[in-house]
Design a protein around this motif. Structure first.
Motif, mmCIF file in Angstrom:
data_model
loop_
_atom_site.group_PDB
_atom_site.id
_atom_site.type_symbol
_atom_site.label_atom_id
_atom_site.label_comp_id
_atom_site.label_asym_id
_atom_site.label_seq_id
_atom_site.Cartn_x
_atom_site.Cartn_y
_atom_site.Cartn_z
ATOM 1 N N MET A 126 -23.545 11.888 10.381
ATOM 2 C CA MET A 126 -23.136 10.496 10.329
ATOM 3 C C MET A 126 -21.612 10.412 10.385
ATOM 4 O O MET A 126 -20.922 11.281 9.843
ATOM 5 C CB MET A 126 -23.637 9.857 9.041
ATOM 6 N N CYS A 127 -21.102 9.383 11.054
ATOM 7 C CA CYS A 127 -19.646 9.232 11.183
ATOM 8 C C CYS A 127 -19.206 7.814 10.807
ATOM 9 O O CYS A 127 -19.968 6.853 10.972
ATOM 10 C CB CYS A 127 -19.225 9.492 12.624
ATOM 11 N N LEU A 128 -17.983 7.736 10.329
ATOM 12 C CA LEU A 128 -17.364 6.447 10.001
ATOM 13 C C LEU A 128 -16.094 6.304 10.824
ATOM 14 O O LEU A 128 -15.340 7.272 10.965
ATOM 15 C CB LEU A 128 -16.970 6.386 8.524
ATOM 16 N N LEU A 129 -15.864 5.122 11.340
ATOM 17 C CA LEU A 129 -14.636 4.873 12.086
ATOM 18 C C LEU A 129 -14.031 3.549 11.623
ATOM 19 O O LEU A 129 -14.632 2.477 11.794
ATOM 20 C CB LEU A 129 -14.915 4.835 13.594
ATOM 21 N N ASP A 130 -12.866 3.648 11.028
ATOM 22 C CA ASP A 130 -12.134 2.458 10.586
ATOM 23 C C ASP A 130 -10.662 2.833 10.477
ATOM 24 O O ASP A 130 -10.344 3.948 10.054
ATOM 25 C CB ASP A 130 -12.662 1.975 9.226
ATOM 26 N N ASP A 131 -9.801 1.921 10.847
ATOM 27 C CA ASP A 131 -8.363 2.200 10.766
ATOM 28 C C ASP A 131 -7.848 2.072 9.342
ATOM 29 O O ASP A 131 -6.741 2.514 9.052
ATOM 30 C CB ASP A 131 -7.580 1.255 11.688
ATOM 31 N N ASP A 132 -8.637 1.492 8.460
ATOM 32 C CA ASP A 132 -8.218 1.300 7.059
ATOM 33 C C ASP A 132 -8.697 2.483 6.205
ATOM 34 O O ASP A 132 -9.907 2.645 5.979
ATOM 35 C CB ASP A 132 -8.812 -0.007 6.532
ATOM 36 N N PRO A 133 -7.770 3.300 5.710
ATOM 37 C CA PRO A 133 -8.176 4.471 4.915
ATOM 38 C C PRO A 133 -8.947 4.112 3.645
ATOM 39 O O PRO A 133 -9.825 4.854 3.222
ATOM 40 C CB PRO A 133 -6.848 5.142 4.557
ATOM 41 N N SER A 134 -8.607 2.960 3.050
ATOM 42 C CA SER A 134 -9.300 2.578 1.812
ATOM 43 C C SER A 134 -10.779 2.270 2.071
ATOM 44 O O SER A 134 -11.640 2.558 1.242
ATOM 45 C CB SER A 134 -8.608 1.379 1.172
ATOM 46 N N VAL A 135 -11.048 1.697 3.229
ATOM 47 C CA VAL A 135 -12.447 1.411 3.602
ATOM 48 C C VAL A 135 -13.191 2.726 3.826
ATOM 49 O O VAL A 135 -14.325 2.897 3.372
ATOM 50 C CB VAL A 135 -12.502 0.519 4.861
ATOM 51 N N LEU A 136 -12.518 3.646 4.523
ATOM 52 C CA LEU A 136 -13.147 4.957 4.776
ATOM 53 C C LEU A 136 -13.455 5.661 3.459
ATOM 54 O O LEU A 136 -14.525 6.246 3.289
ATOM 55 C CB LEU A 136 -12.209 5.828 5.628
ATOM 56 N N LYS A 137 -12.490 5.584 2.561
ATOM 57 C CA LYS A 137 -12.663 6.231 1.254
ATOM 58 C C LYS A 137 -13.834 5.599 0.493
ATOM 59 O O LYS A 137 -14.685 6.302 -0.067
ATOM 60 C CB LYS A 137 -11.368 6.073 0.453
ATOM 61 N N GLY A 138 -13.862 4.281 0.476
ATOM 62 C CA GLY A 138 -14.923 3.561 -0.240
ATOM 63 C C GLY A 138 -16.299 3.853 0.331
ATOM 64 O O GLY A 138 -17.252 4.131 -0.414
ATOM 65 N N LEU A 139 -16.381 3.832 1.661
ATOM 66 C CA LEU A 139 -17.678 4.097 2.297
ATOM 67 C C LEU A 139 -18.102 5.552 2.113
ATOM 68 O O LEU A 139 -19.277 5.839 1.907
ATOM 69 C CB LEU A 139 -17.602 3.745 3.785
ATOM 70 N N SER A 140 -17.139 6.455 2.195
ATOM 71 C CA SER A 140 -17.459 7.881 1.995
ATOM 72 C C SER A 140 -18.026 8.102 0.599
ATOM 73 O O SER A 140 -18.991 8.854 0.426
ATOM 74 C CB SER A 140 -16.206 8.741 2.186
#
Lengths: 171, 118
Positions: free
Chosen positions: B1-15
């Motif tokens: 599964m992969c996540l793609l977002d330019d916002d690091p906080s969103v990536l962190k939260g989703l991870s």
């Protein structure tokens, strides 16, 4: 964001002040007693020794009296320890909760929404802010079907005419 | 599964969210890097943000479809645009979310995507 402030008590400050005044007063008493005693006795050695011993006794008594005071300051320090845990803390979190009014009102008010609806009537299961493409998943999914139509109906009437394009704070 | 977002906080939260659900997700902030990864790894499910400065999420979805047609795409965005939503879903996106979304609903969509991809 939740910010909490520590509760500083004035007791700690008072204890420190008392300790300092105790030391100063002891020094002053000792100094005056020594000067006064030596002057009064005029080099009488035996009486001078007795006077010095007397002063030492007084200081000892003061020290004994001051011990509970010192232990009290320790108690105060121990009390203030959990207060440090209450130092200003910032807690941030991502609120995933749906803001129901925004999406629905946007769909109602936006002319682009009307265009899109005319162009492609959505066959997708809809939740408050999630749309599931049943065709893409090739399996029935009821998770995103709105189970609370009363909420949707209520939010549809929300006056958000100025928010043609609602913007999330997260993007 | 992969996540793609330019916002690091969103990536962190989703991870963190996926980690709590025992799901491993590779996080990407750059669409080009993400597409390079997809070429070699062919993930089962990807989550793509719409609004990114380098490349639109819809464009990423379009390119991804050519690279890996079997990959399930979940689109999420902070700006609810019905046109974007219908475009994404008509282009084959498994699900479309507007932020802030319910974490359980997202996890359900991901699990459904993983189940259908398997």
């Amino acid at each position: 964001m939740k910010i909490s402030f520590p509760n500083y008590r004035s007791g700690t400050l008072l204890t420190r002040k008392q300790g300092t005044s105790f030391i100063i007063s002891s020094v002053v008493i000792g100094l005056f007693a020594g000067i006064g005693g030596s002057h009064f006795l005029e080099n009488n050695f035996a009486l001078l020794t007795i006077a010095v011993l007397g002063i030492a006794g007084i200081l000892l008594c003061l020290g004994v009296a001051g011990r509970p005071l010192l232990s009290w300051s320790k108690v105060e320090r121990a009390r203030s320890a959990p207060i440090k845990k209450n130092a200003p803390q910032t807690t941030s979190g991502w609120n995933y909760r749906p803001r129901k009014a925004i999406r629905r009102s946007a769909a109602v008010d936006s002319t682009r929404a009307e265009m899109a609806d005319v162009l492609s009537p959505e066959p997708f299961a809809i939740n408050n802010n999630g749309w599931l493409n049943d065709d893409a998943l090739e399996c029935p999914a009821h998770t995103f079907i709105n189970r609370d139509p009363t909420v949707e109906d209520a939010t549809a009437e929300a006056p958000l005419l100025g928010h043609a394009s609602p913007v999330s704070v997260y993007d | 599964m992969c996540l793609l977002d330019d916002d690091p906080s969103v990536l962190k939260g989703l991870s963190r969210l996926f980690a709590s659900a025992d799901l491993h997700a590779e996080a990407f902030g750059d669409p080009e890097e993400f597409l390079r990864y997809v070429r070699t790894h062919r993930p089962a499910v990807v989550l793509i943000d719409v609004h990114m400065p380098q490349m639109s999420g819809l464009e990423v979805q379009s390119r991804l479809r050519k690279i890996s047609p079997s990959t399930r795409v979940i689109i999420f965005t902070g700006k609810d645009d019905p046109l974007v939503r219908s475009t994404a879903l008509n282009a084959g996106a498994s699900a479309f979310f507007t932020k802030p979304f319910d974490d359980e609903e997202l996890l359900t969509a991901v699990r459904l995507g993983l189940a259908s991809a398997a």
